[in-house]
Design an enzyme around this catalytic site. Structure first.
Site, PDB file in Angstrom:
ATOM      1  N   LYS A  52       0.809  -1.218   0.000  1.00  0.00           N
ATOM      2  CA  LYS A  52       0.000   0.000   0.000  1.00  0.00           C
ATOM      3  C   LYS A  52       0.849   1.279   0.000  1.00  0.00           C
ATOM      4  O   LYS A  52       0.376   2.347  -0.409  1.00  0.00           O
ATOM      5  CB  LYS A  52      -0.925   0.006   1.208  1.00  0.00           C
ATOM      6  N   SER A 306       1.020  -9.885  -0.035  1.00  0.00           N
ATOM      7  CA  SER A 306       0.736  -8.451  -0.026  1.00  0.00           C
ATOM      8  C   SER A 306       0.934  -7.746   1.299  1.00  0.00           C
ATOM      9  O   SER A 306       1.048  -6.518   1.330  1.00  0.00           O
ATOM     10  CB  SER A 306      -0.706  -8.218  -0.491  1.00  0.00           C
TER      11      SER A 306
END
Length: 412
Positions: A52, A306
């Site tokens: 992110k 992730s």
């Protein structure tokens, strides 16, 4: 080369002033298991332990380049986007107001505070992301700040595409298949926009938040009636409009929904076998390999891990859910006769590998039977068939409540 690819490469180059490229590691354990060349793109190793940071960095640098007087950024996030924005607020010397669901794990709240320091303010609002998002957007409009979407923003999508830039460079080409988690769709939209149709895609969602599958089936984004927040980094009720526009040509079969309990088995395996700490959303891509089977044999496959923002206070829950999924832990409500020796008779039915993990007995003098809540762990799932056969043969009334969601939540 497309204009989007140029932008993604420029975004990736700008990131080197902030953090190092994340590794693309061939995983021998997974490669042997699936008879494939399995690589992990270790986004859990960024400074904020998730990809992110990429989208936040790219969007914020472009906003400041166009409007240098921007001083306040506002975002809504279940944790990882918040940390990326917080990190960049401190790095760029701007103010951030970060809205997070009340249900956000404390570990992610603490990390966000650490990365942002005095540059940010955190507001805990709403039980689910969508209500948090609405509150953040309203506040942003009120104060005249710049809203940073966690996924539904072209600059954020472009920043997440830098993952594909690095994969292509390290492989000196493209993989046969790339497996990615999906929440709002920023990562998958970015990577697909970069690679186009040159690779096969497997986009993985938690079963309790399969908004991409729903959108592909309906032909447009739809809002799920309810979501399971266990995989909080990917638990989104509605895929983004801009992200779906880049994903809508995929087939619904390209979206894989993973049961949250099964996901727990992969989290434990990666921790115990590989020493890799993954949060639930971060383990989605690895877990989905179980569903791909022969489709990946002999192929080069990249799984994007992730995120690694895992609160170890949740480890007992992860272990419990994994044990229940593979069938080595069960919970029963047992009707035990209120007579001397009844408990001893039951205990004699347990096998050498059966272990009582929980036992609650309420004796009521006005009844001939007492109710027992009992949790049992064993070494093999087959052992329970033998135990249940003994219980039935001996006339003990019982009920397996392991998969009874309402009873299990109430009693366990």
């Amino acid at each position: 080369m497309t204009n989007f690819q140029d932008k993604a490469r420029s975004a990736e180059a700008a990131m080197r002033d902030v953090f190092a490229e994340t590794p693309l590691q061939r995983n021998e354990h997974l490669s042997q298991r699936y008879n494939a060349n399995v690589f992990l793109k270790r986004e859990d190793l960024t400074p904020v332990r998730s990809y992110k940071l990429r989208g936040a960095l790219n969007a914020m640098r472009k906003v400041l380049a166009e409007t240098p007087k921007t001083t306040v950024f506002v975002c809504a996030s279940a944790g990882n986007h918040a940390q990326g924005v917080a990190f960049m607020c401190r790095h760029l010397g701007v103010k951030g107001v970060i809205f997070m669901p009340v249900t956000t794990p404390q570990q992610k709240i603490g990390q966000t505070e650490k990365f942002g320091g005095s540059s940010i303010e955190i507001k805990l609002t709403g039980d689910y992301f969508d209500s948090t998002l609405a509150a953040a957007q309203a506040h942003c409009a009120e104060i005249g700040g710049h809203f940073l979407s966690p996924f539904d923003d072209d600059d954020v999508i472009e920043g997440q595409a830098s993952v594909a830039v690095e994969v292509e460079r390290r492989l000196d080409g493209v993989p046969d298949r790339i497996v990615m988690p999906v929440g709002g769709g920023g990562l998958s939209a970015g990577v697909r926009s970069y690679f186009g149709d040159t690779v096969a895609y497997s986009l993985v969602e938690p079963a309790g938040g399969a908004c991409l599958k729903a959108a592909l089936t309906s032909g447009a984004p739809v809002t799920l009636d309810a979501i399971d927040n266990f995989a909080d980094g990917a638990a989104v009720a509605r895929i983004g409009e801009k992200t779906f526009a880049r994903l809508q040509s995929l087939d619904a079969s390209d979206a894989i929904a993973v049961a949250e309990d099964r996901l727990c088995t992969t989290m434990l395996e990666m921790l115990n076998v590989e020493g890799v700490v993954l949060e639930p959303a971060g383990a989605l891509a690895v877990d989905a390999l179980k569903d791909l089977g022969d489709d990946i044999a002999g192929k080069t496959v990249v799984c994007v891990t992730s995120g690694g923002n895992f609160d170890f206070e949740r480890l007992p829950e992860v272990k419990e859910r994994a044990q229940r999924y593979i069938g080595i832990k069960k919970y029963f409500v047992l009707r035990l006769p209120q007579r001397p020796g009844a408990l001893k008779e039951f205990l004699a039915m347990l096998g050498p590998d059966d272990d009582i993990a929980r036992f609650e007995y309420l004796k009521k003098s006005a009844r001939n039977f007492g109710s027992v809540l009992i949790g049992i762990e064993t070494s093999k799932a087959e052992n329970f068939a033998e135990l249940e056969q003994k219980l039935t043969h001996s006339g003990f009334a019982y009920r397996d409540i392991t998969d009874d969601t309402i009873l299990a939540q109430f009693l366990i």
